[in-house]
Structure formats: structure tokens, C-alpha cells
Motif scaffolding. Structure first.
Motif, PDB file in Angstrom:
ATOM      1  N   SER A 299       0.809  -1.214   0.000  1.00  0.00           N
ATOM      2  CA  SER A 299       0.000   0.000   0.000  1.00  0.00           C
ATOM      3  C   SER A 299       0.842   1.264   0.000  1.00  0.00           C
ATOM      4  O   SER A 299       0.313   2.368  -0.132  1.00  0.00           O
ATOM      5  CB  SER A 299      -0.921   0.008   1.228  1.00  0.00           C
ATOM      6  OG  SER A 299      -0.148   0.073   2.425  1.00  0.00           O
ATOM      7  N   ASN A 317      -1.738  -1.986  -7.468  1.00  0.00           N
ATOM      8  CA  ASN A 317      -2.863  -1.190  -7.965  1.00  0.00           C
ATOM      9  C   ASN A 317      -4.216  -1.788  -7.608  1.00  0.00           C
ATOM     10  O   ASN A 317      -5.238  -1.081  -7.653  1.00  0.00           O
ATOM     11  CB  ASN A 317      -2.757  -1.022  -9.483  1.00  0.00           C
ATOM     12  CG  ASN A 317      -1.598  -0.140  -9.891  1.00  0.00           C
ATOM     13  OD1 ASN A 317      -1.289   0.840  -9.221  1.00  0.00           O
ATOM     14  ND2 ASN A 317      -0.925  -0.488 -10.978  1.00  0.00           N
ATOM     15  N   LYS A 322      -3.903   1.308  -0.942  1.00  0.00           N
ATOM     16  CA  LYS A 322      -2.926   2.183  -1.604  1.00  0.00           C
ATOM     17  C   LYS A 322      -3.559   3.513  -1.980  1.00  0.00           C
ATOM     18  O   LYS A 322      -2.994   4.592  -1.728  1.00  0.00           O
ATOM     19  CB  LYS A 322      -2.376   1.489  -2.859  1.00  0.00           C
ATOM     20  CG  LYS A 322      -1.545   2.409  -3.742  1.00  0.00           C
ATOM     21  CD  LYS A 322      -1.216   1.795  -5.091  1.00  0.00           C
ATOM     22  CE  LYS A 322      -0.544   2.799  -6.020  1.00  0.00           C
ATOM     23  NZ  LYS A 322      -0.205   2.209  -7.329  1.00  0.00           N
ATOM     24  N   TRP A 323      -4.740   3.458  -2.567  1.00  0.00           N
ATOM     25  CA  TRP A 323      -5.399   4.675  -3.050  1.00  0.00           C
ATOM     26  C   TRP A 323      -5.925   5.505  -1.880  1.00  0.00           C
ATOM     27  O   TRP A 323      -5.907   6.738  -1.942  1.00  0.00           O
ATOM     28  CB  TRP A 323      -6.525   4.290  -4.005  1.00  0.00           C
ATOM     29  CG  TRP A 323      -6.038   3.383  -5.103  1.00  0.00           C
ATOM     30  CD1 TRP A 323      -6.294   2.050  -5.247  1.00  0.00           C
ATOM     31  CD2 TRP A 323      -5.164   3.735  -6.182  1.00  0.00           C
ATOM     32  NE1 TRP A 323      -5.656   1.551  -6.341  1.00  0.00           N
ATOM     33  CE2 TRP A 323      -4.950   2.566  -6.947  1.00  0.00           C
ATOM     34  CE3 TRP A 323      -4.556   4.917  -6.585  1.00  0.00           C
ATOM     35  CZ2 TRP A 323      -4.161   2.549  -8.079  1.00  0.00           C
ATOM     36  CZ3 TRP A 323      -3.763   4.916  -7.716  1.00  0.00           C
ATOM     37  CH2 TRP A 323      -3.569   3.746  -8.452  1.00  0.00           C
ATOM     38  N   LYS A 343      -9.010  10.914  -9.377  1.00  0.00           N
ATOM     39  CA  LYS A 343      -8.641   9.634  -9.982  1.00  0.00           C
ATOM     40  C   LYS A 343      -8.654   8.517  -8.943  1.00  0.00           C
ATOM     41  O   LYS A 343      -9.203   7.437  -9.172  1.00  0.00           O
ATOM     42  CB  LYS A 343      -7.261   9.726 -10.629  1.00  0.00           C
ATOM     43  CG  LYS A 343      -7.208  10.597 -11.881  1.00  0.00           C
ATOM     44  CD  LYS A 343      -5.816  10.610 -12.479  1.00  0.00           C
ATOM     45  CE  LYS A 343      -5.741  11.507 -13.706  1.00  0.00           C
ATOM     46  NZ  LYS A 343      -4.376  11.553 -14.279  1.00  0.00           N
ATOM     47  N   GLU A 344      -8.023   8.783  -7.788  1.00  0.00           N
ATOM     48  CA  GLU A 344      -7.989   7.789  -6.709  1.00  0.00           C
ATOM     49  C   GLU A 344      -9.404   7.493  -6.206  1.00  0.00           C
ATOM     50  O   GLU A 344      -9.740   6.342  -5.891  1.00  0.00           O
ATOM     51  CB  GLU A 344      -7.118   8.273  -5.544  1.00  0.00           C
ATOM     52  CG  GLU A 344      -5.627   8.339  -5.848  1.00  0.00           C
ATOM     53  CD  GLU A 344      -5.221   9.575  -6.628  1.00  0.00           C
ATOM     54  OE1 GLU A 344      -6.088  10.455  -6.848  1.00  0.00           O
ATOM     55  OE2 GLU A 344      -4.044   9.666  -7.028  1.00  0.00           O
ATOM     56  N   ILE A 347     -11.155   5.222  -8.669  1.00  0.00           N
ATOM     57  CA  ILE A 347     -10.637   3.849  -8.576  1.00  0.00           C
ATOM     58  C   ILE A 347     -11.252   3.139  -7.374  1.00  0.00           C
ATOM     59  O   ILE A 347     -11.681   1.977  -7.473  1.00  0.00           O
ATOM     60  CB  ILE A 347      -9.097   3.861  -8.478  1.00  0.00           C
ATOM     61  CG1 ILE A 347      -8.486   4.321  -9.803  1.00  0.00           C
ATOM     62  CG2 ILE A 347      -8.561   2.477  -8.113  1.00  0.00           C
ATOM     63  CD1 ILE A 347      -6.993   4.561  -9.747  1.00  0.00           C
TER      64      ILE A 347
END
Length: 368
Positions: A299, A317, A322-323, A343-344, A347
Motif C-alpha cells: 500500500s 494497484n 494504496k489509493w 482519480k484515486e 478507482i
């Protein structure tokens, strides 16, 4: 609709009757955030070092006193011979030894150069590197003080500036990561156990053939944990702000929305785990042990993803944590808005929809 509301009320009653579940939901996150916040740090303070001074002159004493004046080091032992260095490291009493060469002061005056050997215990490479950098910084500072009167025609003076975390506090790095791990593991584990418990008791199949639709059953199972996990997130943020002095530079409303999205994603992942688990023990092993290492390692919480091999970078990903860590650091430390983290967010939203869709499809297949 009344059946659905009644089903949700039943789930709340069931959770509040189970004291063990309440402890996992509320007790463990508080204990973990306090332990991680206070215990895990990459800063050094009061590190024990040893001194081997062959020259024993005023200059070396000034340097030693300057090192002692900092909050980073304390002298544990004064060595007499070089053969004592290995022994003191083997005993584990010190983390570093400063070895001043013979004729240190004479060499400094005559050749304008003298040597101080910094020997560190590299069984912990990160700590050894940090200690070496700290000592180097103190020595350079002493050197600059002594060379104030010397004029050099061309001088390049670097002026580093640390943005978002000027004091380099490690807690600013660990709190977003710990918050992510706690919400991820607790949320996924609780929903996976809740549904597999029904499957073990044989009541899940009854629920699926009841007038309540399969997606309503899943939402009814998840909704109470969304509410309780949001309370968890609020408690963690309050602890971060008031105990660890963690700043929140961005919008609290945006932070709340992103946290709810991540919680729903983690709960949906827990439901997906429950579809492939037949017992609570299996669900707990998958949700706890199976998720913990990927979440911690992939992450970006502790290790930078850019330093990993390409296959692991690609694999990272698909880790929702991680996001969310990127989002948390952006809002809390950088004060960014949605225009920088959309964007995150998309996702995370996509992963949530995917997890829920797969879970509903799995239960529909089982029902048929």
C-alpha cells in the motif's frame, strides 16, 4: 421496505449483544492507533553511543560536548582501545562508536583535515543510516562554526525546505497508514465473519429464500458495520488530532466522504471473502492474515512502491488501501481538494462496485 428496516434493526441488536465483536470494533482500533503512533517511529532520541578518543585534546572535547548537547545522543561508555569496539557492539550496549584519530588536533591545524570514524551497528540498516546522518550533520555544523572567518570566493549553500512536514515527524506518515490498515482489516473481517456465521448456522440460506431480495440481505448485513466503522474513523481522526497533533489541512467534509467510500469498499471486500468461505475460522484467516501483509507491504504505508519490482508495482494497484493512503495524505497533510484526488476516488468507487457486484452474483448463483 418494513421487512428490510426490521432486518437492519435485527442486525444492530445482534452486534450489540456480542461483546467480543464490540471489543474488536472499538477496542482494537484505539489500542492499535496508540501503539503504532507511539511505538513506531523512524526518529532517533537518546541513542547510546561510545567514544574512543585517541588524542584527548580540547578540540575533540568540544565536538563531544556538541554531540551531547543535542537531544539525539547520550554517551554510554568511553573506550580505551580499538579492541573494545567489537565487544561493546556484541553486548548491544551502544548503537554507534565515534573513533577520533591520534593527533586529531595537529592534523586539523597542519593539514586542515582530520578524521572521525563513525562506526554504527548496521543490524538495523535504517537506524544506522539515520544515526550516521545525524552525527555528520552535527560535525558539519561544528566545522561551519570554526570556519566563519575563512573567505571562499565561490560558495554554494544548499537550503533544504521540507514542505507539508517541516519537522519530519514520523507520526505524520504512520497515522494515515495505520488508519487505513485498521479500517481495512476490521471492516473486512467483521462482515466476512458475520455472513459466514449465518452460513454455519444454516440461517443464511433461509434469508436468501425469504421475501427479502439477495442484494437487500447483503446491504442489511453491511449497513450496521458502515455506521460502526464511521464511528471508528471519527475516533481515530480525533486521536490523531488531539494526541498526535496530526494536522488536517483540507476539508473535513471531503475526508469524511472519502472515509465512508473506503469503509464501504472494505466491507464489500469482506462480503466477497464470505462468499468463498464456509466457516468463520476460514473467513478470519483470509480477512486478517490474507489481507494484512498485502495491505502493509503493497500500500506504500511503510515501503515506497516506486522502489519495488515492476510486478509488485502492478499488483499494488488492486489494493484499495494504496489509493486511500494517497487520499488521506493529500487531504490531511497537503490540504488538496477533490480536483487533485478524483482519480484515486474513482478507482476506489470502481473497486467497491466490483466487490459488491461479485458478491451479489455469487449469492444469486447459490440461491439458484
Amino acid at each position: 421496505m418494513k421487512r428490510f428496516v426490521g432486518f437492519i434493526k435485527k442486525e444492530f441488536y445482534h452486534i450489540f449483544r456480542d461483546t467480543r465483536s464490540l471489543f474488536i470494533l472499538f477496542g482494537m482500533p484505539i489500542v492499535q492507533i496508540l501503539l503504532f503512533g507511539f511505538a513506531i517511529t523512524n526518529e532517533i532520541n537518546n541513542v547510546d553511543i561510545a567514544i574512543l578518543d585517541h588524542s584527548k585534546v580540547a578540540t575533540t572535547k568540544e565536538i563531544i560536548n556538541k554531540i551531547l548537547a543535542s537531544k539525539y545522543f547520550s554517551i554510554k561508555q568511553i573506550l580505551e582501545r580499538e579492541t573494545d569496539i567489537e565487544a561493546v557492539f556484541k553486548k548491544g550496549k551502544v548503537k554507534a562508536v565515534l573513533n577520533f584519530e591520534t593527533d586529531f588536533s595537529k592534523n586539523l591545524i597542519k593539514d586542515h583535515q582530520a578524521t572521525v570514524q563513525i562506526i554504527t551497528d548496521a543490524t538495523d540498516p535504517n537506524t544506522a543510516n539515520t544515526i550516521s546522518n545525524y552525527i555528520n550533520s552535527i560535525l558539519q555544523n561544528y566545522q561551519q562554526e570554526q570556519n566563519k572567518a575563512i573567505h571562499i570566493d565561490y560558495v554554494i549553500v544548499p537550503e533544504p525546505r521540507m514542505v507539508y512536514n517541516p519537522e519530519l515527524k514520523s507520526v505524520y506518515m504512520f497515522v494515515p497508514g495505520v488508519m487505513t490498515i485498521i479500517l481495512m482489516l476490521v471492516s473486512a473481517m467483521m462482515t466476512s465473519i458475520s455472513i459466514t456465521r449465518e452460513k454455519e448456522l444454516g440461517t443464511m440460506e433461509i434469508l436468501l429464500v425469504s421475501p427479502i431480495k439477495p442484494f437487500q440481505v447483503i446491504i442489511g448485513k453491511v449497513f450496521p458495520y458502515i455506521f460502526l466503522s464511521v464511528i471508528n474513523a471519527v475516533v481515530i481522526v480525533l486521536l490523531s488530532i488531539f494526541i498526535f497533533k496530526m494536522p488536517v489541512q483540507g476539508s473535513l467534509f471531503l475526508l469524511a466522504l472519502e472515509s465512508v467510500l473506503f469503509i464501504i469498499s472494505a466491507l464489500a471486500l469482506g462480503i466477497l471473502i464470505s462468499t468463498i468461505s464456509t466457516t468463520q475460522q476460514t473467513a478470519m484467516m483470509i480477512s486478517l492474515m490474507g489481507l494484512m501483509l498485502p495491505v502493509i507491504l503493497l500500500s506504500g504505508f511503510i515501503f515506497p512502491i516506486s522502489s519495488m519490482p515492476l510486478p509488485l508495482q502492478v499488483l499494488s494497484n488492486i489494493i484499495p488501501a494504496k489509493w486511500f493512503i494517497i487520499i488521506l495524505k493529500g487531504i490531511m497533510l497537503k490540504g488538496v481538494g477533490l480536483e487533485f484526488i478524483w482519480k484515486e476516488t474513482l478507482i476506489l468507487l470502481g473497486m467497491t462496485i466490483l466487490f459488491i457486484g461479485l458478491s451479489v452474483k455469487k449469492y444469486k448463483i447459490r440461491l439458484e
